[in-house]
Design an enzyme around this catalytic site. Structure first.
Site, PDB file in Angstrom:
ATOM      1  N   LEU A 454      32.760  34.636  28.144  1.00  0.00           N
ATOM      2  CA  LEU A 454      32.626  35.199  29.494  1.00  0.00           C
ATOM      3  C   LEU A 454      32.297  36.684  29.458  1.00  0.00           C
ATOM      4  CD1 LEU A 454      35.679  33.475  31.233  1.00  0.00           C
ATOM      5  CD2 LEU A 454      33.285  32.818  31.395  1.00  0.00           C
ATOM      6  N   ASP A 574      40.987  52.693  32.686  1.00  0.00           N
ATOM      7  CA  ASP A 574      39.628  52.207  32.412  1.00  0.00           C
ATOM      8  C   ASP A 574      39.061  51.508  33.652  1.00  0.00           C
ATOM      9  OD1 ASP A 574      37.325  51.862  30.938  1.00  0.00           O
ATOM     10  OD2 ASP A 574      38.033  50.094  29.874  1.00  0.00           O
TER      11      ASP A 574
END
Length: 778
Positions: A454, A574
């Site tokens: 993915l 992040d």
């Protein structure tokens, strides 16, 4: 915390298995097997008669020419093909009492009293059919349909199959024929939504749902099959055809995925037919009559062939020790058993229908297999001792291997931070999540097949997996040799274990017994925000401004929750478009907490190594190594700029002064040319005010000084207010009530009322900040 250990059940059985193999070898040494006799092909037809029609053997009493068959009922009509390359086809041929010619395609003839034939399928594909279709399957005597090897099938939705059969025997009304009836009804569930995509048959039991079957009694000679529709169903458009037929059990098994397609392309199916010699009754009558034409010849026996109430005929078979065609004179010939060397020791002497062995001293029996009692005891004693020795050795070996297997899993558990994880979860008072076994996740991902990837990140790869309960999940596998991989893994697990928010991807469990740690998340079906905004495989996004504003508000709410609503402040560290997932309803899900940091509530910042993604990094954090919640605010400001402009956060394909989207965005706002970088596909007169307000908010998030940026709670509140205002009846038409001068002042790129001098010192070439040995552009 626990970890999965699979005891090697198969390994524990190996000593017993090997012991049996040792005993088997000894038995083979003492009792050798007898090879099958290698016999030449024996004649099957009368002398001077052909015994083949195409690739089908035609044995006597059947024949294809006058004088080659026992009686007219055994006549086989061998038809030649229309072309030289076409194989001839054998037909069982006879005229009925009404002079109608009966021709049945024969595919195999067995001397054990069986024929394999092809019979037609009764089919109807008209959805409006209410009158039944009828197919007759007549058999001339002495042939009957096998009751042990055939079934009557009805296939389709709302179908009715009726089999009417006749068999010889004394009926209740005194006639010589008795009637047989078999009924099969099928149904399909009409509680479906009516959508053709829902109408899929999955039941393969043939117990009524689209398929029904019935067995036959013995002795049935004539069959008539009637097929009709019992009730109309919603399934007629998906499965318009219905079928009724007699078929050999082993040649037809109902399967929803294939049977309807196969039946649509098939006109006949194999059926097993019994035959017998029925000239003068069963064996006792034939033998008492001592007729010259008694069918069973030399070295054969007569066997009664049961039918209906009493035996009506018989078949013949060769006696034991003989093989061949029992209906031919001298057809049953002696088998030379000595060719297969049935004698373990000594010499073999063949006799008619049997054999004998001349055994050496100390051996006896028909095959010289039996030895004296002393020899047997010695061999058995040696066998038991060897079996015990081998069994004990195998038990020790497999036991040691099992202990090494357990120790290896314990080592992986510790190497992957299992003890550290236990300690952190205990300190934080967090209940453990589900612990998956390595084998379970390997099977779920098809052994981590590349086709199921993915996404890939700096610390691992995410695979799509399907658990045994058919639940789809996302499995994050850390990279082998990744720096501080155990700490990153434990950190992410601890962070996610305490988060419960609808806009944060949910952690389902972990696996610690593999060489690299694994995390199991809920599967988010609609990809990442990056793919939708910047296009996947060069395809542009279809995200409207309303969806973008919704995703921004939900993401801000999730980050605000992380900053202020948990027992310890969580800084994501992040935040970027690739770490914002979208489900089927375009609901935002914040993901990837591998770089996140927990900060106690009594602290506002923490000194740590710089981590993040180029283009999203807070310049203050990059310069000072001091991480605060405002670093997430800056990264989120870059995401807002992406949503407004549809431009990536950092690109070497752009001019040097425009590589950083944050800097380019702020400069455009300051120079009143924001409209030059906005995505024109999402901006309209109806949403111009909201777009301008979001741009102002993004500009505040991108201030150089962290203390001058808003908090994520303030950002989330403002975005949610903008959503409410945009969706309010006056939200999109507010500008209509303003004068021309007021509308001009609201144009995109107009300067903000707040001072932005500290956002960027200048709008010239990109500023480069160097820390340590790492140089990054911002």
């Amino acid at each position: 915390m626990r970890f999965c250990l699979h005891p090697l059940h198969g390994m524990l059985l190996m000593p017993q298995i090997i012991s049996l193999l040792i005993l088997g070898v000894l038995v083979v040494f003492v009792l050798p097997t007898t090879a099958e006799a290698d016999q030449a092909l024996l004649p099957q037809a009368l002398h001077g008669c052909s015994d083949h029609c195409g690739n089908v053997t035609i044995p006597y009493p059947f024949g294809m020419a006058k004088g080659c068959y026992r009686g007219p009922e055994f006549y086989i009509n061998c038809t030649t093909g229309t072309t030289p390359d076409e194989e001839p086809i054998p037909y069982l041929t006879k005229r009925s009492g009404t002079d109608n010619l009966i021709q049945i395609h024969v595919t195999n003839i067995s001397l054990k009293g069986e024929l394999h034939v092809l019979q037609p399928i009764t089919r109807a594909c008209d959805a409006d059919l209410s009158v039944g279709l009828e197919t007759d399957l007549p058999l001339p005597p002495p042939f009957t349909f096998s009751n042990t090897k055939n079934n009557f099938f009805t296939i389709g939705c709302g179908s009715s199959g009726n089999l009417l059969g006749f068999r010889p025997g004394l009926g209740l009304d005194g006639h010589t024929l008795s009637n047989i009836h078999r009924y099969c009804f099928t149904f399909c569930d009409d509680n479906s939504s009516g959508n053709d995509t829902d109408l899929v048959i999955t039941d393969d039991s043939c117990s009524g749902f689209a398929c029904s079957l019935s067995s036959l009694p013995s002795g049935v000679q004539y069959i008539s099959i009637i097929l009709s529709r019992s009730i109309p169903t919603n399934w007629d458009s998906s499965y318009p055809c219905r079928y009724a037929f007699l078929a050999e059990k082993s040649e037809f098994t109902f399967s929803p995925n294939t049977s309807f397609q196969q039946l649509s392309n098939t006109s006949h199916l194999p059926v097993v037919v019994n035959w017998e010699i029925g000239d003068h009754g069963p064996c006792d009558l034939e033998q008492r009559s001592k007729l010259v034409d008694f069918a069973c010849k030399g070295n054969s026996t007569c066997i009664n062939w049961p039918n209906v109430i009493r035996p009506t005929g018989y078949i013949c078979q060769c006696k034991e020790g003989y093989q061949g065609n029992p209906y031919l004179p001298d057809g049953c010939q002696d088998i030379d058993e000595c060719k297969s060397n049935p004698c373990y020791a000594g010499s073999c002497v063949n006799t008619p229908g049997n054999y004998s062995c001349i055994c050496p001293n100390g051996m006896k029996g028909k095959s010289c297999k039996d030895k004296s009692k002393t020899i047997v005891i010695i061999v058995m004693g040696i066998s038991v001792i060897l079996a015990l020795l081998v069994g004990s050795s195998c038990s020790i070996y497999w036991g040691m291997k099992q202990r090494r297997y357990i120790k290896l899993k314990e080592k992986y558990f510790q190497d992957n931070g299992g003890l550290l994880l236990q300690q952190k979860l205990a300190n934080h008072g967090i209940e453990t999540t589900r612990i998956f076994c390595a084998e379970e996740l390997e099977k779920a991902t098809n052994n981590y097949d590349d086709g199921g990837v993915l996404g890939k990140g700096s610390y691992g790869i995410v695979y799509k997996g399907i658990l045994p309960n058919n639940r789809t999940v996302a499995i994050k596998k850390s990279k082998i040799g990744a720096p501080t991989q155990s700490e990153q893994f434990v950190n992410e697990l601890v962070v996610l274990s305490e988060i419960n928010h609808r806009n944060v991807v949910r952690l389902l469990g972990c696996c610690l017994e593999t060489e690299v740690p694994l995390l199991v998340y809920e599967f988010i079906t609609n990809g990442t925000l990056f793919e939708h905004v910047h296009g996947k495989e060069n395809k542009r996004s279809s995200l409207t401004w309303e969806l973008r504003l919704k995703i921004a508000a939900e993401t801000a709410g999730a980050l605000a929750y992380l900053h202020s609503s948990t027992f310890m402040q969580i800084i994501h560290r992040d935040v970027k478009a690739t770490n914002i997932l979208l489900d089927e309803n375009y609901t935002a899900k914040v993901s990837d907490f591998g770089a996140s940091v927990l900060i106690p509530l009594d602290q506002t910042e923490i000194v740590t190594f710089v981590e993040g993604t180029l283009g999203y990094l807070d310049p203050a954090y990059l310069q000072s190594n001091q991480l605060t919640e405002k670093s997430d605010v800056y990264s989120f400001g870059v995401v807002l700029a992406e949503l407004l402009t549809s431009k990536v956060a950092f690109s070497y394909d752009r001019p040097e002064s425009e590589r950083s989207l944050a800097r380019m965005f702020v400069c455009a706002v300051e120079e009143e040319r924001l409209n030059h970088i906005l995505d024109g596909d999402i901006v309209s007169e109806g949403n111009i005010e909201t777009v301008r307000n979001v741009a102002r908010l993004a500009k505040r998030c991108l201030k150089l000084k962290g203390e001058e940026r808003p908090t994520m709670r303030e950002v989330a509140t403002e975005l949610e207010g903008m959503r409410i205002m945009a969706n309010h009846p006056w939200g999109t038409n507010a500008d209509d009530n303003l004068g021309p001068e007021d509308q001009t002042s609201l144009s995109l790129g107009s300067p903000s009322n707040t001072s932005d001098d500290d956002i960027r010192g200048d709008c010239g070439p990109c500023t480069t900040i160097t820390t340590g040995t790492t140089s990054r552009s911002i």
